[in-house]
Motif scaffolding. Structure first.
Motif: not given
Length: 410
Positions: A312-317
């Motif tokens: 739902i986000g555009n982060g990294k993981g």
């Protein structure tokens, strides 16, 4: 950071992964097989492909006439005699995946009934062994939709095998009339052969209706050509394949339990069938830690499987990092740790194998003005765990039998 728990985490991760390396298992699977009188060629696909092929080469030597390896970028550790090595994209296929796959298909053309294809298969093969029936760019888009919508691996592969000329038993058909010895390192819960790497050497148990239901369930966007592929039934009978499974997440969990016990913990296996949202798994494991605070002796609760992440986000993981970060609020202040790691050494599209949190992590994050929940909502577990020194690194391991998550309580 709790240094003792972190040291124990690294010891358990190292011992568990070492125990499920495919070398011995591949040799065991090859021994006793009665090869035909013709030539032997080798094809290996997946994140453990190089390691499996190297083990086979050590065992069989010059009996292998030719071979092809298709594995993930950075996973080739050197040349192997008589075998060409290719690297491709994972978890999304790319031109490298297609080039390696075409080399494999060329290799198995024109074989006779006396010839044998030694087919070494491991997790990641769905992306790495690929000849798309639709434009590659569209297949990449559909793959991204599947990976981001929260679908499980069976649902994902139900779609992928219908968009490919090598999945769902079609690679084995391309090898005919030669015999295929398929040696499988399983990364799918329950070891369903038709779903591991999308079953390139196995008759498909899923149906067109199943694929249609996945599209409707997750609101996937497919072109008319892709939808037409979903309506074409996959092979339901394959007659030229012998399959041997060499490893699974159950062995990974058992190895983690043995390693924890050697460090003085009482190990308890919760499940080797973990299949839910990574965030939910992390919260649940934190609840386990709170329930068993102040034990009479150190305890280790173990859960193996494969969680999923809804992006739902555009982060990294990756799923293991998200699981760990989700556990941090629940174990804050406890003399406990939660860690989760992928046995292949790469968690999602990152260089980390997984994540670690303990009772001090939330305090560390707050001091850095990082809100764990906000970063989870951004799917940015990598950044948060990096700040808390909670990333776990192993590098490519050469195996892939799913993930293991552990709660350590002292």
């Amino acid at each position: 950071m709790n240094q003792l728990l972190h040291q124990h985490t690294e010891s358990i991760v190292s011992a568990a992964i070492h125990a499920v390396l495919p070398d011995v298992a591949v040799v065991r699977a090859l021994q006793g097989y009665r090869f035909g009188t013709g030539k032997i060629v080798l094809v290996a696909a997946g994140k453990a492909a190089w390691q499996m092929a190297n083990a086979a080469s050590d065992c069989m030597g010059n009996r292998i006439a030719d071979g092809v390896v298709v594995t993930k970028y950075g996973h080739i550790k050197g040349p192997i005699a008589h075998i060409r090595c290719f690297e491709g994209g994972h978890p999304v296929p790319d031109d490298g995946s297609c080039r390696g796959t075409q080399a494999a298909l060329d290799l198995v053309q024109g074989l006779t009934p006396q010839d044998t294809v030694v087919f070494l298969l491991s997790g990641g093969g769905s992306a790495l062994l690929e000849k798309p029936c639709i434009p590659l760019a569209e297949l990449q888009d559909i793959t991204q939709q599947l990976l981001g919508c929260g679908a499980n691996i069976v649902e994902i592969n139900t779609i992928r095998k219908r968009l490919s000329a090598v999945k769902g038993g079609r690679f084995a058909m391309a090898c005919a009339p030669a015999q295929v010895l398929c040696v499988v390192l399983s990364d799918v819960l329950g070891d369903p052969l038709d779903m591991i790497a999308s079953g390139p050497a196995c008759a498909d148990s899923s149906t067109c209706k199943d694929a249609e239901n996945v599209v409707k369930k997750y609101g996937l966007h497919l072109s008319a050509d892709a939808l037409a592929c979903l309506r074409k039934e996959t092979p339901k009978q394959i007659d030229n394949v012998t399959t041997r499974i060499t490893g699974s997440v159950r062995e990974l969990c058992a190895a983690a339990a043995d390693a924890a016990q050697a460090l003085g913990y009482t190990p308890i296996l919760l499940t080797d069938q973990l299949a839910c949202q990574a965030r939910e798994a992390g919260q649940f494991l934190a609840e386990i830690a709170r329930t068993h605070q102040h034990p009479d002796k150190p305890m280790a609760f173990i859960a193996g499987g494969e969680t999923v992440v809804k992006i739902i986000g555009n982060g990294k993981g990756g799923r293991n990092q998200e699981l760990a970060l989700a556990a941090a609020p629940g174990i804050s202040g406890c003399n406990a740790a939660v860690f989760s790691v992928g046995s292949d050494g790469t968690d999602g599209p990152t260089d980390a194998a997984g994540g670690y949190v303990d009772g001090d992590t939330l305090t560390t994050l707050r001091a850095a003005q990082i809100d764990a929940v906000d970063f989870l909502n951004q799917n940015d577990s990598y950044t948060a765990l990096k700040t808390a020194k909670g990333l776990l690194f192993t590098g490519p391991t050469g195996t892939n039998v799913n993930d293991v998550a552990v709660v350590l309580i002292r």
